[in-house]
Structure formats: C-alpha cells, structure tokens
Write an enzyme that holds these catalytic residues in place. Structure first.
Site, short mmCIF file in Angstrom:
data_model
loop_
_atom_site.label_atom_id
_atom_site.label_comp_id
_atom_site.label_asym_id
_atom_site.label_seq_id
_atom_site.Cartn_x
_atom_site.Cartn_y
_atom_site.Cartn_z
N GLU A 183 0.82 -1.22 0.00
CA GLU A 183 0.00 0.00 0.00
C GLU A 183 0.86 1.27 0.00
O GLU A 183 0.79 2.08 0.93
CB GLU A 183 -0.97 -0.02 1.18
CG GLU A 183 -1.95 -1.17 1.08
CD GLU A 183 -3.01 -1.22 2.17
OE1 GLU A 183 -2.93 -0.41 3.11
OE2 GLU A 183 -3.92 -2.07 2.07
N GLU A 302 -4.92 -8.43 -0.74
CA GLU A 302 -5.78 -8.33 0.43
C GLU A 302 -7.20 -8.06 -0.06
O GLU A 302 -7.40 -7.27 -0.98
CB GLU A 302 -5.37 -7.19 1.36
CG GLU A 302 -4.00 -7.33 2.00
CD GLU A 302 -3.65 -6.12 2.89
OE1 GLU A 302 -4.58 -5.36 3.25
OE2 GLU A 302 -2.46 -5.95 3.20
#
Length: 570
Positions: A183, A302
């Site tokens: 991220e 994810e």
C-alpha cells in the site's frame, strides 16, 4: 462491443482455468504419498499465479509493531501452515514490517535474529507445498511515505532493505514471491510525484532482486499500484511500469475492501446495494482490462471489509452477499484472491479451523461456483397480533430456486410459500407457525435452497418497537439504556437544530457504526463513543435518529456541556 458482450468475453477466456488450476493444485499440493509437494512453480507466470488460488494473509503477525505477537496473535508454528494447507489454501502472504528490527541510519542493518525468524516461517510454509509471498509492509506509512521531503535517504534505506532481503532469500525456490511495498503512499505529493516515487521504488526493487543471484534471477516479483488502488490512473501507471521493465516474471497487485460507506457502515451504506456492487464489478473489470488482458497476472493481495466480520457493524446477510460476490468477480476476471485475516476473523490461529462455518461454506463454494442469496436474511414478525405474508426478492446468481426448508423438512409450495419470478412470498399461515411463541429474537431459521452453492439462511424474528431511556454521562461515553425488543440497529444519523451534520463524520449525517455508536444487545444498551461526543459543539443540542432493520426509527436528543453529556428520549 457492449458491456454484456465484454463480460461474456472475459468469462469465455477463463472458462478453462478452473480445471487446469484444480489439476495443478492437486499435483502440486496433495501428492498421493502425502509427502510435502515439490518446490517448483510453473514457468508461465499466469499459470503460477492461478495455481496460488486461494490465498490467505498471515495478518497482524510479522507486520505487527514491534514484534510478532504485539497485536495479539500467537507465535506462528509449522502447524499454522499444516492447517492452512488442510483447509484448501494454496498460498500464503506473509506481510513483514522491517523497521522495528532495522537500524534507522546507514547501512540500515536488519537484525539477524529477525531475518532468521522470517526465513524459518517461510520455509515451513514452503515445506507444506504452499506458495509464499513476503513484502515490505507497514514501513510504507512509517517511513517510506516521507519520500517527498527526504527522497535520497528514503530511497537509500529502501534499497538497503531489499538488498538484505534478496540476499537472505535468493536460494529459496521459485514458489517464494517478493512484493516491493505494501500500500505505497506518499505525503505532500502530487499525483505526478506519486507516480514518479512509486516507479522509482518498484524499478529499484526489481533491479536489486534480479541482480542478487540465485533463484532471484527469474523469481516472480510483485508490484503494487499506488495505495494498491484500482483507480484507472493508478492501474495505467502500474501497467506502464511493468511494460518498461521487459520482464515476463512480474505480477501486479491491488487490494479491495469494498465501497467505503458499505465497508464501515457510514453515510447510509447499510446494504450491499447497487452502488457497492457497481464499485466491485467496475473495479475488477478495470483490473482485468488494464492488466490481466495484457498477460499480466494479478494477485489480490488483500480483500475483505474495513470492519471485522464478527463485529456486527455490517449486517451479516449483507456481509455474506459481499464475500460471495467479491470471490466470484475475482474468479471471472482471472484474479487470485488473498483474504485478509487480522486475528481469528476467518481462521482460528490456534486450531486453523474456520471460525464461522457458514462463511467458510460460502467462501469456499465461491472459489468454484456461485451461491444464491436474497434481498434479506431476516423476516421480522410482530410480537403480537396477526402476522401478514411477507415477500423477499431472490438473487439466484445464475442458479434456480430448489425449495424452502426448515432443517430437514421442506415447506409446502402454495400453502407455505409462493414463487412469482424472483419474488418469494411466505404466507401468513407459515410465518405464524414459524414464529412459535414469538419470543423476542430468532424463532426459527429457514434455508432457501438453490440448484448449486450454499443455501441462504432466512431468520424469522419476533420484534417490537425498541425503547430508549434518558441517560447521563461524560464525554468518555454515554450509555443509553435500550430495550431492543428483538430489533437490530442499522444506523444512526445526527444533526444540529439548524440541520447541519453533527459528529466526527461531518460530511454525512449518518455516522459510522462502531466508531460513533454501538449497540450491545445482551446488555441492552446503545453507547455513544468518546469520538462522537468529543466532536460535538458545546451547549448545542443534537438530534439523533436511530434506524432499525424493521424500519422503525427513534428520535433522541443529546447535549454536551463541558465534559458532561445528557441524553433525553423523545
């Protein structure tokens, strides 16, 4: 070509994948003699990533700060991966946060004991025949995000981190994948700068690993989009970076946590509605068209919701519809999925058994087919008086209706229910019988059975108008006595007398479930949190409207005066 034709094209391209993946997974993961699988991975990257389906995250463990058990999870053992493999998973993502175990000045040395421990768990997972992915995880927001103001030092530390990881793992089999950064995010940066910084990091990571020797010469390397987001501009940037590297052994990664209002139940996002579904289908289609269609494999590193599946913040049936749909959309778009499991959200870390058998069945089924759902999982009937017939809408998801059952007993068509297209109506006669003595809460549970997949649970609940009572407290919390009378809280809106929004989410009157307010059905209370109360103006009365799943609404007034809070039922 039309959107429908485009969708069919994607389905057609992937029609042969399930059989191939199943065959590969059987050969690679479950050899006849029961011995650990061979550690080779298919040469073709698309085939290798497809063989990783399904995947699971060892979340809040090696990414925890500062240590493996700091966020409440137990030490990882070989049995963790034995259990994971037994549950049918083919790969594991092991997020790793390095900076608590690394000097913060050059040469940025990683603690040898930490590196050894990470390698130990990687080797355990590989020994079970699992694919494994490791990465640089929370470092992204702990120090990498400051790249705009400390560019050279950040890049030097990032490079040193990956030089050490690459060296330590260079002789691991190709079933080990490496992901550059989790991220990625950059403070005080324009979109153009974010593109530049991420391209620098991804390119540097690629060069370091490829030049580190051993198996790293053709290891699958995983590159993320900005914030692992599926916005078109970030996907385009990632596609451009991958193309510029001229390396077929690259994998793209994105994450998905649903449309934000639904994911956390804010701004009226109480249901997995058309907006939430559109966010999902369009996002995955963008990933397919920008990456998968170009031959770039995609790992959904994810996915889940931004609230625990056991918190009750997102209504259970709506949550189950989301998980069924997200796995299906990933499958038809050729994307391998890794569910995010922070701490016993899906698998119990002690036993490696599923925590929720109904969710287990639904998710596992969605790996290969579809389950039907319905517009609701609750049928609320009045506590007293006549019970009218009720109609729900079936979401067949390509299946056909196969009956309505209570346990092992089928309900009788026409007497107990009627079906008109996708509209299922339960008769007054059936609901009166199913409600029994009408004790508050669930009186009986039905199964809507479809031709394939997991039956949809339909709960018959007796309920009456909830009742709120006056309360007093402090800005630490206000606990409102609540007689729920079998009803369930859906959301809460908060406004001042002039109609402006009240609460920490000032952009919407509907505040976030769990963050601003939370029901406790066992204790008979509704709590307004410190975050909500401290955001209120002093001396300005706030009108609260509590919305319940029966459709009932209750009005309540709250006033803060210094650190004292009073609540009054209307």
């Amino acid at each position: 070509m039309t959107q429908a034709q485009h969708r069919r094209r994607r389905l057609g391209l992937l029609a042969s994948i399930p059989l191939a993946v199943t065959t590969m997974a059987t050969l690679a993961v479950a050899p006849a003699n029961g011995a650990p699988a061979a550690q080779s991975a298919p040469v073709d990257p698309m085939t290798a990533v497809a063989a990783m389906q399904p995947s699971w995250n060892l979340g809040n463990t090696f990414d925890a700060i500062p240590d493996e058990t700091s966020w409440g999870n137990p030490l990882t053992t070989k049995a963790t991966f034995d259990g994971l493999r037994a549950q049918g998973f083919r790969s594991v993502r092991i997020p790793v946060t390095w900076y608590p175990h690394q000097s913060d000045t050059a040469p940025y040395t990683i603690d040898a004991a930490w590196m050894t421990r990470v390698k130990q768990v990687v080797d355990w997972a590989l020994a079970d025949g699992l694919y494994v992915e490791i990465n640089v995880h929370h470092d992204s927001w702990q120090w990498i995000k400051y790249m705009s103001t400390d560019h050279d030092n950040i890049l030097a530390r990032f490079d040193a981190t990956w030089q050490q990881i690459a060296a330590a793992f260079k002789d691991e089999p190709r079933k080990l994948l490496m992901e550059s950064i989790n991220e990625p995010q950059f403070d005080n940066a324009t979109d153009a700068q974010k593109t530049q910084y991420l391209r620098e990091l991804n390119t540097s990571f690629h060069d370091i690993v490829r030049n580190s020797g051993g198996q790293n010469k053709d290891r699958l390397l995983v590159l993320p989009s900005e914030e692992t987001n599926n916005a078109q501009n970030w996907l385009d940037d990632l596609s451009t970076t991958i193309s510029s590297l001229h390396d077929r052994n690259l994998v793209a990664t994105v994450h998905y946590y649903s449309w934000y209002p639904f994911s956390v139940n804010i701004a009226g996002g109480t249901t997995f509605d058309a907006k939430a579904q559109q966010d999902l289908t369009e996002g995955f289609a963008r990933v397919h068209d920008t990456l998968v269609a170009k031959g770039i494999p995609v790992y959904l590193g994810e996915y889940g919701l931004l609230t625990s599946p056991h918190s009750g913040y997102v209504e259970r049936g709506e949550m189950l519809k989301y998980f069924e749909e997200v796995d299906y959309e990933a499958r038809i778009n050729g994307i391998t999925t890794a569910v995010w499991d922070a701490a016993n959200d899906f698998l119990n870390r002690g036993t490696m058994q599923w925590v929720d058998p109904e969710m287990e069945a639904l998710i596992k089924t969605s790996w290969t087919t579809r389950s039907g759902t319905a517009s609701t999982d609750n049928l609320f009937v009045p506590k007293s008086g006549p019970i009218p017939a009720q109609t729900i809408t079936l979401n067949t998801n390509g299946n056909f209706f196969a009956g309505l059952w209570q346990g092992n007993t089928p309900l009788i068509p026409y007497l107990d229910y009627t079906l008109d297209g996708d509209r299922l109506t339960l008769t007054s006669r059936a609901l009166t019988r199913l409600a029994g003595d009408r004790a508050y809460g669930v009186n009986s549970t039905l199964q809507v059975r479809y031709s394939r997949g997991v039956p949809w649970q339909l709960h018959v609940r007796s309920a009456d108008q909830p009742v709120l009572a006056d309360a007093s407290g402090t800005t630490t919390s206000l606990v409102i006595p609540t007689q729920f009378h079998g009803d369930l809280l859906a959301t809460m809106e908060a406004t001042y007398a002039d109609g402006t929004n009240a609460g920490p989410a000032s952009w919407t009157p509907f505040q976030q479930f769990g963050y601003a307010f939370a029901p406790d059905y066992t204790a008979g209370t509704t709590t307004l949190t410190a975050d909500f109360l401290n955001s209120l103006k002093d001396g300005a009365p706030v009108k609260l409207v509590f919305h319940y799943w029966t459709g009932a609404t209750l009005t309540y007034q709250v006033t803060k005066s210094g650190t004292t809070v009073t609540g009054t039922a209307s």
